[in-house]
Write a protein that holds these residues in place. Structure first.
Motif, PDB file in Angstrom:
ATOM      1  N   MET A 184     -15.377  -4.965  -7.327  1.00 26.51           N
ATOM      2  CA  MET A 184     -14.045  -5.163  -6.751  1.00 26.51           C
ATOM      3  C   MET A 184     -14.024  -4.811  -5.260  1.00 26.51           C
ATOM      4  O   MET A 184     -14.743  -3.936  -4.817  1.00 26.51           O
ATOM      5  CB  MET A 184     -13.025  -4.350  -7.535  1.00 26.51           C
ATOM      6  N   VAL A 185     -13.178  -5.527  -4.524  1.00 24.95           N
ATOM      7  CA  VAL A 185     -13.104  -5.394  -3.069  1.00 24.95           C
ATOM      8  C   VAL A 185     -11.900  -4.578  -2.626  1.00 24.95           C
ATOM      9  O   VAL A 185     -10.929  -4.437  -3.361  1.00 24.95           O
ATOM     10  CB  VAL A 185     -13.035  -6.786  -2.393  1.00 24.95           C
ATOM     11  N   SER A 186     -11.974  -4.064  -1.426  1.00 27.75           N
ATOM     12  CA  SER A 186     -10.831  -3.514  -0.678  1.00 27.75           C
ATOM     13  C   SER A 186     -10.092  -2.381  -1.370  1.00 27.75           C
ATOM     14  O   SER A 186      -8.939  -2.131  -1.048  1.00 27.75           O
ATOM     15  CB  SER A 186      -9.829  -4.636  -0.366  1.00 27.75           C
ATOM     16  N   GLY A 187     -10.709  -1.748  -2.344  1.00 28.03           N
ATOM     17  CA  GLY A 187     -10.002  -0.693  -3.068  1.00 28.03           C
ATOM     18  C   GLY A 187      -9.192  -1.211  -4.237  1.00 28.03           C
ATOM     19  O   GLY A 187      -8.408  -0.471  -4.839  1.00 28.03           O
ATOM     20  N   HIS A 188      -9.359  -2.497  -4.582  1.00 30.08           N
ATOM     21  CA  HIS A 188      -8.613  -3.038  -5.712  1.00 30.08           C
ATOM     22  C   HIS A 188      -8.957  -2.324  -7.010  1.00 30.08           C
ATOM     23  O   HIS A 188      -8.120  -2.224  -7.908  1.00 30.08           O
ATOM     24  CB  HIS A 188      -8.837  -4.542  -5.845  1.00 30.08           C
TER      25      HIS A 188
ATOM     26  N   LEU B 195      -8.771 -10.490 -13.367  1.00 29.55           N
ATOM     27  CA  LEU B 195      -9.342 -10.341 -12.030  1.00 29.55           C
ATOM     28  C   LEU B 195      -9.834 -11.700 -11.565  1.00 29.55           C
ATOM     29  O   LEU B 195     -10.394 -12.481 -12.353  1.00 29.55           O
ATOM     30  CB  LEU B 195     -10.513  -9.359 -12.052  1.00 29.55           C
ATOM     31  N   LEU B 196      -9.641 -11.986 -10.291  1.00 26.38           N
ATOM     32  CA  LEU B 196     -10.123 -13.230  -9.697  1.00 26.38           C
ATOM     33  C   LEU B 196     -11.565 -13.038  -9.263  1.00 26.38           C
ATOM     34  O   LEU B 196     -11.925 -11.989  -8.717  1.00 26.38           O
ATOM     35  CB  LEU B 196      -9.275 -13.601  -8.485  1.00 26.38           C
ATOM     36  N   LEU B 197     -12.389 -14.035  -9.498  1.00 23.93           N
ATOM     37  CA  LEU B 197     -13.752 -14.042  -8.989  1.00 23.93           C
ATOM     38  C   LEU B 197     -13.721 -14.888  -7.725  1.00 23.93           C
ATOM     39  O   LEU B 197     -13.339 -16.062  -7.756  1.00 23.93           O
ATOM     40  CB  LEU B 197     -14.704 -14.636 -10.025  1.00 23.93           C
ATOM     41  N   ARG B 198     -14.091 -14.271  -6.596  1.00 22.32           N
ATOM     42  CA  ARG B 198     -13.966 -14.940  -5.292  1.00 22.32           C
ATOM     43  C   ARG B 198     -15.240 -14.798  -4.483  1.00 22.32           C
ATOM     44  O   ARG B 198     -16.061 -13.929  -4.738  1.00 22.32           O
ATOM     45  CB  ARG B 198     -12.826 -14.323  -4.494  1.00 22.32           C
ATOM     46  N   THR B 199     -15.317 -15.634  -3.465  1.00 21.43           N
ATOM     47  CA  THR B 199     -16.381 -15.501  -2.464  1.00 21.43           C
ATOM     48  C   THR B 199     -15.713 -15.013  -1.181  1.00 21.43           C
ATOM     49  O   THR B 199     -15.040 -15.766  -0.501  1.00 21.43           O
ATOM     50  CB  THR B 199     -17.090 -16.845  -2.216  1.00 21.43           C
ATOM     51  N   PRO B 200     -15.855 -13.732  -0.865  1.00 15.65           N
ATOM     52  CA  PRO B 200     -15.213 -13.192   0.340  1.00 15.65           C
ATOM     53  C   PRO B 200     -15.780 -13.795   1.620  1.00 15.65           C
ATOM     54  O   PRO B 200     -16.873 -14.372   1.624  1.00 15.65           O
ATOM     55  CB  PRO B 200     -15.508 -11.698   0.284  1.00 15.65           C
TER      56      PRO B 200
ATOM     57  N   SER C 207     -17.219 -11.371  -5.383  1.00 19.90           N
ATOM     58  CA  SER C 207     -16.542 -10.131  -5.745  1.00 19.90           C
ATOM     59  C   SER C 207     -15.336 -10.446  -6.622  1.00 19.90           C
ATOM     60  O   SER C 207     -14.933 -11.595  -6.772  1.00 19.90           O
ATOM     61  CB  SER C 207     -16.107  -9.369  -4.498  1.00 19.90           C
ATOM     62  N   ARG C 208     -14.764  -9.393  -7.178  1.00 16.72           N
ATOM     63  CA  ARG C 208     -13.555  -9.510  -7.994  1.00 16.72           C
ATOM     64  C   ARG C 208     -12.385  -8.967  -7.194  1.00 16.72           C
ATOM     65  O   ARG C 208     -12.527  -7.998  -6.446  1.00 16.72           O
ATOM     66  CB  ARG C 208     -13.713  -8.754  -9.294  1.00 16.72           C
ATOM     67  N   ALA C 209     -11.228  -9.594  -7.354  1.00 15.74           N
ATOM     68  CA  ALA C 209     -10.049  -9.201  -6.584  1.00 15.74           C
ATOM     69  C   ALA C 209      -8.787  -9.401  -7.404  1.00 15.74           C
ATOM     70  O   ALA C 209      -8.787 -10.094  -8.423  1.00 15.74           O
ATOM     71  CB  ALA C 209      -9.969 -10.027  -5.299  1.00 15.74           C
ATOM     72  N   LEU C 210      -7.710  -8.828  -6.913  1.00 16.81           N
ATOM     73  CA  LEU C 210      -6.392  -8.996  -7.497  1.00 16.81           C
ATOM     74  C   LEU C 210      -5.664 -10.130  -6.795  1.00 16.81           C
ATOM     75  O   LEU C 210      -6.085 -10.599  -5.739  1.00 16.81           O
ATOM     76  CB  LEU C 210      -5.589  -7.702  -7.331  1.00 16.81           C
ATOM     77  N   VAL C 211      -4.560 -10.549  -7.369  1.00 16.35           N
ATOM     78  CA  VAL C 211      -3.668 -11.479  -6.689  1.00 16.35           C
ATOM     79  C   VAL C 211      -3.028 -10.685  -5.550  1.00 16.35           C
ATOM     80  O   VAL C 211      -2.478  -9.607  -5.768  1.00 16.35           O
ATOM     81  CB  VAL C 211      -2.593 -12.017  -7.651  1.00 16.35           C
ATOM     82  N   SER C 212      -3.131 -11.198  -4.335  1.00 16.48           N
ATOM     83  CA  SER C 212      -2.658 -10.452  -3.177  1.00 16.48           C
ATOM     84  C   SER C 212      -2.332 -11.410  -2.045  1.00 16.48           C
ATOM     85  O   SER C 212      -2.954 -12.456  -1.916  1.00 16.48           O
ATOM     86  CB  SER C 212      -3.761  -9.477  -2.727  1.00 16.48           C
TER      87      SER C 212
ATOM     88  N   ALA D 289      -7.904   4.985  -0.284  1.00 16.12           N
ATOM     89  CA  ALA D 289      -8.832   4.265  -1.165  1.00 16.12           C
ATOM     90  C   ALA D 289      -8.852   2.769  -0.859  1.00 16.12           C
ATOM     91  O   ALA D 289      -9.698   2.038  -1.370  1.00 16.12           O
ATOM     92  CB  ALA D 289      -8.440   4.482  -2.626  1.00 16.12           C
ATOM     93  N   TYR D 290      -7.926   2.312  -0.018  1.00 15.03           N
ATOM     94  CA  TYR D 290      -7.770   0.877   0.249  1.00 15.03           C
ATOM     95  C   TYR D 290      -8.251   0.565   1.664  1.00 15.03           C
ATOM     96  O   TYR D 290      -7.914   1.268   2.611  1.00 15.03           O
ATOM     97  CB  TYR D 290      -6.304   0.482   0.069  1.00 15.03           C
ATOM     98  N   HIS D 291      -8.999  -0.523   1.779  1.00  8.34           N
ATOM     99  CA  HIS D 291      -9.617  -0.861   3.059  1.00  8.34           C
ATOM    100  C   HIS D 291      -9.484  -2.359   3.322  1.00  8.34           C
ATOM    101  O   HIS D 291      -9.740  -3.186   2.447  1.00  8.34           O
ATOM    102  CB  HIS D 291     -11.100  -0.472   3.028  1.00  8.34           C
ATOM    103  N   ASP D 292      -9.070  -2.719   4.519  1.00  8.65           N
ATOM    104  CA  ASP D 292      -9.039  -4.106   4.971  1.00  8.65           C
ATOM    105  C   ASP D 292      -9.526  -4.099   6.415  1.00  8.65           C
ATOM    106  O   ASP D 292      -8.821  -3.610   7.305  1.00  8.65           O
ATOM    107  CB  ASP D 292      -7.630  -4.688   4.881  1.00  8.65           C
TER     108      ASP D 292
END
Length: 179
Positions: A160-164, A48-53, A59-64, A113-116
């Motif tokens: 995790m963000v956005s339903g990831h 999981l990527l650790l990012r600053t949204p 938050s944690r995110a996937l490659v996307s 379950a997914y939100h953007d």
């Protein structure tokens, strides 16, 4: 990668044009769940990527990311893996480009379950084994590796963000690794 560059077709949209398109039609994305597998192909770890949204916080995110005009899905997947995990990640792209699921992100929470909040997006989701060393790139602060048990824990899922988190759970369920 394809011999035809997206630049041959005028590149990508300006920020204003992209905002207009996002308000009017779904955008095609790819999501990748980077994993380490054992000799039998069983998932041992999930990255999981650790990012600053944009909204702030961490938050944690996937490659996307988006699939660009005139870009093969395989090429988009490779581009985003390289951009987020670095050139030494050595991903094994799937032989078949059939995703394990299709995730529909909506600007309105609760439809799926997914939100953007920016757009309606349709994402082809893949599980991608990683053989090399990953180094955080661009906007990622760090890359964390989690066991299947850890990645579905309430603490990690809450980060995790956005339903990831739901996407990771679906990936693990399709491979028999969901606890």
């Amino acid at each position: 990668m394809s011999d035809i560059s997206t630049e041959d077709f005028g590149g990508w949209f300006s920020p204003e044009d992209l905002a207009t398109v996002r308000r009017r039609m779904p955008i095609l994305y790819v999501d990748a769940i980077p994993v380490r597998v054992d000799a039998d192909g069983v998932i041992q770890q999930v990255a999981l990527l650790l990012r600053t949204p944009r909204e702030g916080g961490i938050s944690r995110a996937l490659v996307s990311g988006r699939v660009m005009y005139h870009e093969l899905v395989r090429d988009a997947l490779a581009r985003h893996l390289d951009k987020d995990l670095g050139p030494m990640a050595l991903p094994r792209l799937p032989v078949s480009l059939v995703p394990f699921t299709v995730a529909e992100y909506f600007p309105t929470p609760g439809i799926t379950a997914y939100h953007d909040p920016r757009q309606h997006a349709v994402s082809l989701a893949y599980i991608v084994p990683i053989d090399g060393d990953c180094q955080p790139q661009q906007d990622a602060l760090d890359i964390g590796w989690f066991s299947p048990e850890e990645v579905v824990s309430p603490m990690v899922q809450a980060e995790m963000v956005s339903g990831h988190g739901a996407l990771v759970r679906t990936a693990l369920a399709t491979t028999g690794r969901l606890i």
